[in-house]
Design a protein around this motif. Structure first.
Motif, PDB file in Angstrom:
ATOM      1  N   UNK A  54       0.827  -1.209   0.000  1.00  0.00           N
ATOM      2  CA  UNK A  54       0.000   0.000   0.000  1.00  0.00           C
ATOM      3  C   UNK A  54       0.860   1.257   0.000  1.00  0.00           C
ATOM      4  N   UNK A  55       0.756   2.048  -1.058  1.00  0.00           N
ATOM      5  CA  UNK A  55       1.473   3.322  -1.202  1.00  0.00           C
ATOM      6  C   UNK A  55       2.989   3.159  -0.998  1.00  0.00           C
ATOM      7  N   UNK A  56       3.515   1.968  -1.247  1.00  0.00           N
ATOM      8  CA  UNK A  56       4.955   1.687  -1.120  1.00  0.00           C
ATOM      9  C   UNK A  56       5.478   2.078   0.261  1.00  0.00           C
ATOM     10  N   UNK A  57       4.674   1.833   1.288  1.00  0.00           N
ATOM     11  CA  UNK A  57       5.059   2.209   2.649  1.00  0.00           C
ATOM     12  C   UNK A  57       4.433   1.247   3.649  1.00  0.00           C
ATOM     13  N   UNK A  58       5.038   1.133   4.813  1.00  0.00           N
ATOM     14  CA  UNK A  58       4.387   0.446   5.927  1.00  0.00           C
ATOM     15  C   UNK A  58       3.208   1.307   6.379  1.00  0.00           C
ATOM     16  N   UNK A  59       2.059   0.686   6.553  1.00  0.00           N
ATOM     17  CA  UNK A  59       0.872   1.426   6.993  1.00  0.00           C
ATOM     18  C   UNK A  59       0.086   0.569   7.975  1.00  0.00           C
ATOM     19  N   UNK A 194       2.949  13.054   4.695  1.00  0.00           N
ATOM     20  CA  UNK A 194       2.358  11.949   5.446  1.00  0.00           C
ATOM     21  C   UNK A 194       2.377  12.227   6.940  1.00  0.00           C
ATOM     22  N   UNK A 195       1.240  12.032   7.562  1.00  0.00           N
ATOM     23  CA  UNK A 195       1.087  12.201   9.009  1.00  0.00           C
ATOM     24  C   UNK A 195       0.143  11.117   9.521  1.00  0.00           C
ATOM     25  N   UNK A 196       0.116  10.870  10.835  1.00  0.00           N
ATOM     26  CA  UNK A 196      -0.977  10.063  11.391  1.00  0.00           C
ATOM     27  C   UNK A 196      -2.293  10.758  11.054  1.00  0.00           C
ATOM     28  N   UNK A 214      -1.823   5.098  11.566  1.00  0.00           N
ATOM     29  CA  UNK A 214      -0.669   5.487  12.378  1.00  0.00           C
ATOM     30  C   UNK A 214       0.442   6.060  11.501  1.00  0.00           C
ATOM     31  N   UNK A 215       1.355   6.809  12.113  1.00  0.00           N
ATOM     32  CA  UNK A 215       2.419   7.430  11.343  1.00  0.00           C
ATOM     33  C   UNK A 215       3.582   7.878  12.213  1.00  0.00           C
ATOM     34  N   UNK A 216       4.538   8.557  11.551  1.00  0.00           N
ATOM     35  CA  UNK A 216       5.736   9.078  12.217  1.00  0.00           C
ATOM     36  C   UNK A 216       6.537   7.969  12.887  1.00  0.00           C
ATOM     37  N   UNK A 217       6.542   6.788  12.256  1.00  0.00           N
ATOM     38  CA  UNK A 217       7.263   5.648  12.798  1.00  0.00           C
ATOM     39  C   UNK A 217       7.622   4.718  11.641  1.00  0.00           C
ATOM     40  N   UNK A 218       8.737   4.016  11.768  1.00  0.00           N
ATOM     41  CA  UNK A 218       9.144   3.110  10.686  1.00  0.00           C
ATOM     42  C   UNK A 218       8.126   1.993  10.461  1.00  0.00           C
ATOM     43  N   UNK A 222       2.118   6.805   7.926  1.00  0.00           N
ATOM     44  CA  UNK A 222       1.082   7.825   7.857  1.00  0.00           C
ATOM     45  C   UNK A 222       0.698   8.069   6.413  1.00  0.00           C
ATOM     46  N   UNK A 223      -0.221   8.978   6.168  1.00  0.00           N
ATOM     47  CA  UNK A 223      -0.701   9.234   4.811  1.00  0.00           C
ATOM     48  C   UNK A 223      -0.855  10.720   4.547  1.00  0.00           C
ATOM     49  N   UNK A 224      -0.713  11.085   3.277  1.00  0.00           N
ATOM     50  CA  UNK A 224      -1.140  12.407   2.839  1.00  0.00           C
ATOM     51  C   UNK A 224      -2.663  12.403   2.767  1.00  0.00           C
ATOM     52  N   UNK A 225      -3.261  13.580   2.638  1.00  0.00           N
ATOM     53  CA  UNK A 225      -4.724  13.613   2.526  1.00  0.00           C
ATOM     54  C   UNK A 225      -5.200  13.037   1.192  1.00  0.00           C
TER      55      UNK A 225
END
Length: 288
Positions: A54-59, A194-196, A214-218, A222-225
């Motif tokens: 998802x979005x090339x990121x841990x989410x 990207x933010x929580x 969740x965000x601000x962590x490896x 987090x996500x953009x709007x």
């Protein structure tokens, strides 16, 4: 020749982005969410997506799905005029099934900076900017009537919220999608980065999603709007509205482990359930 190469490269990049988004949407739809029945008409869903999904990121995403009938489970607002308390303490105090952090507030002095009315009483009014203009989070409202919740869009008038008939009103935003139509978002870092995030969504059948990313962590970026807008649509919502996020993002469910905090609030900068930020108000889910 160079122009041809540029056009080909641009089309290839656009096709790649479109393909990636299609893969992401299929991933969300087909995900086997961890599911827990919380109460009648209330279910909890959780899943951790890795960078390939998802979005090339841990989410890390958690949400409640509630039938919006006003019968078994009902919605309410919890708010304080000046005091700030944690989302979990709001939930415990008001004997709720669940609680989700609400709108934007004055970190120093307490209280919301957006209009809030609870059971007919005005708790807070809008704080406008120096030009008398509304913030983006004052251009939509979550309203509750007879235990049922819905979203309304600002009509452009200066005193719009005071004329709404509902006894329980919380201005919030920005509005992401309204009745299937995506809203125009600004280009600020708040929107782009990207933010929580905390979000409420409404499905066509009326079911409500109360969601945290969740965000601000490896473990979770987090996500953009823009990403949040896509996520809510992929989850089936035709209306969705952003709430206060960042360190405020908290989903609490009564009777669950770790004090009932489902997600990973960030105020303590640790990947645990202890980092709640005190807030001015919450959305509550209660038994009727």
């Amino acid at each position: 020749m160079l122009k041809t190469i540029f056009i080909y490269t641009l089309l290839s990049f656009t096709s790649f982005i479109s393909f990636a988004q299609n893969v992401d949407s299929v991933t969300v739809v087909k995900t086997k969410w961890g599911k827990t029945r919380i109460a009648k008409q209330v279910k909890l869903y959780r899943h951790h997506f890795n960078q390939k999904n998802l979005f090339a990121a841990n989410e890390n995403i958690s949400f409640l799905e509630i039938k919006n009938t006003g019968r078994r489970a009902i919605f309410a607002l919890g708010a304080e005029e000046k005091e700030l308390i944690t989302t979990s303490n709001f939930g415990i105090r008001d004997t709720a099934i669940a609680a989700l952090n609400g709108n934007f507030f004055d970190v120093k002095n307490g209280g919301s900076v957006d209009f809030v009315r609870v059971n007919g009483k005005v708790i807070n009014t809008n704080r406008l900017d120096k030009n008398g203009e509304r913030a983006r989070h004052q251009q939509a409202a979550v309203v509750i009537n007879d235990g049922k919740i819905m979203v309304k869009k600002w009509d452009g008038s200066p005193d719009w919220e005071t004329k709404l008939s509902e006894q329980n009103i919380m201005l919030n935003g920005p509005l992401l999608t309204y009745n299937t139509n995506d809203e125009l978002l600004d280009t600020t870092s708040f929107t782009r980065l990207r933010h929580p995030r905390t979000c409420l969504g409404i499905k066509p059948d009326g079911r409500i999603l109360l969601l945290t990313v969740d965000g601000r962590n490896e473990n979770s970026a987090g996500m953009s709007l823009h990403e949040l807008t896509k996520l809510m649509k992929w989850l089936g919502c035709t209306t969705s509205i952003n709430f206060d996020g960042g360190g405020s993002t908290t989903l609490w469910v009564n009777g669950m482990p770790d004090g009932g905090v489902i997600n990973y609030p960030t105020d303590n900068k640790k990947w645990d359930h202890e980092g709640q930020r005190k807030v001015a108000n919450v959305i509550l889910v209660k038994k009727k």
